[in-house]
Design an enzyme around this catalytic site. Structure first.
Site, PDB file in Angstrom:
ATOM      1  N   ARG A  42     -69.297 -14.026-100.230  1.00 36.91           N
ATOM      2  CA  ARG A  42     -69.672 -12.718 -99.698  1.00 36.91           C
ATOM      3  C   ARG A  42     -68.762 -11.653-100.302  1.00 36.91           C
ATOM      4  O   ARG A  42     -69.202 -10.565-100.668  1.00 36.91           O
ATOM      5  CB  ARG A  42     -69.530 -12.692 -98.161  1.00 36.91           C
ATOM      6  CG  ARG A  42     -70.508 -13.564 -97.391  1.00 36.91           C
ATOM      7  CD  ARG A  42     -71.934 -13.075 -97.506  1.00 36.91           C
ATOM      8  NE  ARG A  42     -72.086 -11.703 -97.054  1.00 36.91           N
ATOM      9  CZ  ARG A  42     -72.205 -11.311 -95.778  1.00 36.91           C
ATOM     10  NH1 ARG A  42     -72.221 -12.202 -94.813  1.00 36.91           N
ATOM     11  NH2 ARG A  42     -72.365 -10.025 -95.466  1.00 36.91           N
ATOM     12  N   HIS A  78     -81.160  -9.282 -94.858  1.00 42.98           N
ATOM     13  CA  HIS A  78     -79.712  -9.442 -95.035  1.00 42.98           C
ATOM     14  C   HIS A  78     -79.444  -9.675 -96.531  1.00 42.98           C
ATOM     15  O   HIS A  78     -79.070 -10.767 -96.946  1.00 42.98           O
ATOM     16  CB  HIS A  78     -79.215 -10.610 -94.187  1.00 42.98           C
ATOM     17  CG  HIS A  78     -77.730 -10.636 -93.963  1.00 42.98           C
ATOM     18  ND1 HIS A  78     -76.879  -9.665 -94.463  1.00 42.98           N
ATOM     19  CD2 HIS A  78     -76.943 -11.513 -93.286  1.00 42.98           C
ATOM     20  CE1 HIS A  78     -75.646  -9.953 -94.102  1.00 42.98           C
ATOM     21  NE2 HIS A  78     -75.653 -11.066 -93.393  1.00 42.98           N
ATOM     22  N   ARG A 127     -74.633  -2.039 -90.700  1.00 36.91           N
ATOM     23  CA  ARG A 127     -75.240  -3.198 -90.018  1.00 36.91           C
ATOM     24  C   ARG A 127     -75.866  -2.685 -88.738  1.00 36.91           C
ATOM     25  O   ARG A 127     -75.170  -2.133 -87.873  1.00 36.91           O
ATOM     26  CB  ARG A 127     -74.192  -4.258 -89.707  1.00 36.91           C
ATOM     27  CG  ARG A 127     -74.670  -5.240 -88.653  1.00 36.91           C
ATOM     28  CD  ARG A 127     -73.829  -6.467 -88.538  1.00 36.91           C
ATOM     29  NE  ARG A 127     -73.983  -7.293 -89.706  1.00 36.91           N
ATOM     30  CZ  ARG A 127     -73.613  -8.582 -89.765  1.00 36.91           C
ATOM     31  NH1 ARG A 127     -73.072  -9.161 -88.721  1.00 36.91           N
ATOM     32  NH2 ARG A 127     -73.780  -9.281 -90.866  1.00 36.91           N
TER      33      ARG A 127
HETATM   34  N1   CP Z   1     -73.203 -14.144 -92.283  1.00 32.19           N
HETATM   35  C1   CP Z   1     -72.785 -12.981 -91.753  1.00 32.19           C
HETATM   36  O1   CP Z   1     -73.312 -11.911 -92.048  1.00 32.19           O
HETATM   37  O2   CP Z   1     -71.724 -13.107 -90.909  1.00 32.19           O
HETATM   38  P1   CP Z   1     -71.153 -11.978 -89.929  1.00 32.19           P
HETATM   39  O3   CP Z   1     -72.208 -11.759 -88.859  1.00 32.19           O
HETATM   40  O4   CP Z   1     -69.890 -12.565 -89.382  1.00 32.19           O
HETATM   41  O5   CP Z   1     -70.906 -10.724 -90.708  1.00 32.19           O
HETATM   42  N1  NVA Z   2     -80.099 -14.126 -88.200  1.00 33.28           N
HETATM   43  C1  NVA Z   2     -78.727 -13.883 -87.829  1.00 33.28           C
HETATM   44  C2  NVA Z   2     -77.885 -13.765 -89.060  1.00 33.28           C
HETATM   45  C3  NVA Z   2     -76.424 -13.542 -88.808  1.00 33.28           C
HETATM   46  C4  NVA Z   2     -75.632 -13.391 -90.070  1.00 33.28           C
HETATM   47  C5  NVA Z   2     -78.639 -12.629 -86.985  1.00 33.28           C
HETATM   48  O1  NVA Z   2     -79.308 -11.644 -87.325  1.00 33.28           O
HETATM   49  O2  NVA Z   2     -77.934 -12.620 -85.982  1.00 33.28           O
END
Ligand code: CP
Ligand code: NVA
Length: 300
Positions: free
Chosen positions: A287, A129, A102
């Site tokens: 997820r 994502h 990430r």
């Molecule tokens: N939706 C999602 O990716 O959540 P987190 O940022 O908590 O991983």
């Molecule tokens: N658009 C948001 C998604 C979080 C899961 C971000 O990138 O922070």
């Protein structure tokens, strides 16, 4: 499937294959059937941004598959002190069987795959994502019975979520409409591809986008890394909210999804969020199942 870098790399058949395996793994877990398909394997999990769902679901997922998930925070590993991504890729490839990352730049994810020799999974970048959208499609199919022909509407920022939702939903045969301010449209290349399907619209007219929607989706107005822009964005996105007015033009049985975390009374009202909490937390649960399917497909 070698990697999961972005959904545009996958065929519709590969996406459906992941969803089918995810359903099976969910069934096995609910019935207490052990499924150690990744026994003895290790996933390195690099995080340069915060996470609740991604971190916990990948770590638990690896455990349930008989393997190990190693949490590697940017604050602790040398990547955070400037060690190049191409060296990190080559080192982790000597210890691990897969990498989940990430981070900010999509190019870092692509470089991990390029310089490493093990599968790489994108756990969110500023651009995409994909793991979230696989869980979203799984959840929509569970609740609606099928995907093809459904009307999908996203309200809000043309961000990483919008980019991946456009690709994922169109690839499985849904119709996609995006309601966003002109200055915050999704990625231009993704929109050009989306328009070529003949099943995509983008507008700043929220009721027009939401009319007859089967699925409504939203995400925060300011994503991770955009904290400094929060005030400007609050002004730009005022009104880009899933509320009773939007629900009134969607189909009566429309479902509402949110990737979370949610900012109540910004992109979604408390009332709509709580009325659809069952769907939203099924989505969060999925997820785990969808990512386990991705882990098995890439590392199995
Ligand atoms: N939706 C999602 O990716 O959540 P987190 O940022 O908590 O991983
Ligand atoms: N658009 C948001 C998604 C979080 C899961 C971000 O990138 O922070």
């Amino acid at each position: 499937m070698k990697h999961l870098l972005k959904l545009s790399d996958l065929t519709p058949e590969e996406i459906i294959g992941i969803l089918n395996l995810a359903d099976q793994l969910k069934y096995e877990k609910k019935h207490g059937i052990a499924h150690p398909r990744l026994a003895g394997k290790t996933l390195g999990m690099i995080f340069t941004k915060s996470s609740t769902r991604t971190r916990v679901s990948f770590e638990v997922g690896m455990y349930e598959l008989g393997g190990l998930g190693l949490f590697l925070s940017n604050r602790d590993i040398q990547l955070g002190r400037g060690e190049p991504i191409r060296d990190t890729a080559r080192v982790l490839s000597r210890y691990c069987d897969g990498i989940m990352i990430r981070t900010f730049d999509q190019s870092d994810v692509e470089d991990l795959a390029k310089y490493g020799s093990i599968p790489v999974i994108n756990g969110l970048t500023d651009y995409a994502h994909p793991c979230q959208v696989l869980a979203d499609l799984m959840t929509i199919r569970e609740h609606k019975g099928a995907l093809k022909g459904l009307n999908f509407c996203f309200v809000g920022d043309g961000n990483n979520m919008a980019n991946s939702l456009i690709v994922g939903c169109l690839k499985v045969g849904m119709n996609v409409s995006i309601a966003c301010p002109d200055a915050y449209r999704p990625d231009a290349q993704i929109m050009a591809w989306a328009e070529s399907t003949g099943r995509f619209t983008v507008t700043h007219d929220i009721p027009a986008a939401a009319r007859d929607a089967d699925v409504l989706y939203t995400d925060v107005w300011a994503s991770m890394g955009q904290e400094d822009e929060a005030a400007v964005r609050r002004a730009a996105f005022a009104g880009y909210q899933i509320n009773d007015d939007v629900m009134a033009v969607a189909k009566p049985d429309a479902m509402v999804l949110h990737c979370l975390p949610a900012h109540r009374e910004e992109e979604i009202t408390e009332k709509v969020f709580e009325a659809h909490a069952n769907e939203i937390f099924d989505e969060a649960e999925n997820r785990l199942h969808a990512q386990k399917a991705v882990l098995v497909k890439t590392m199995g």
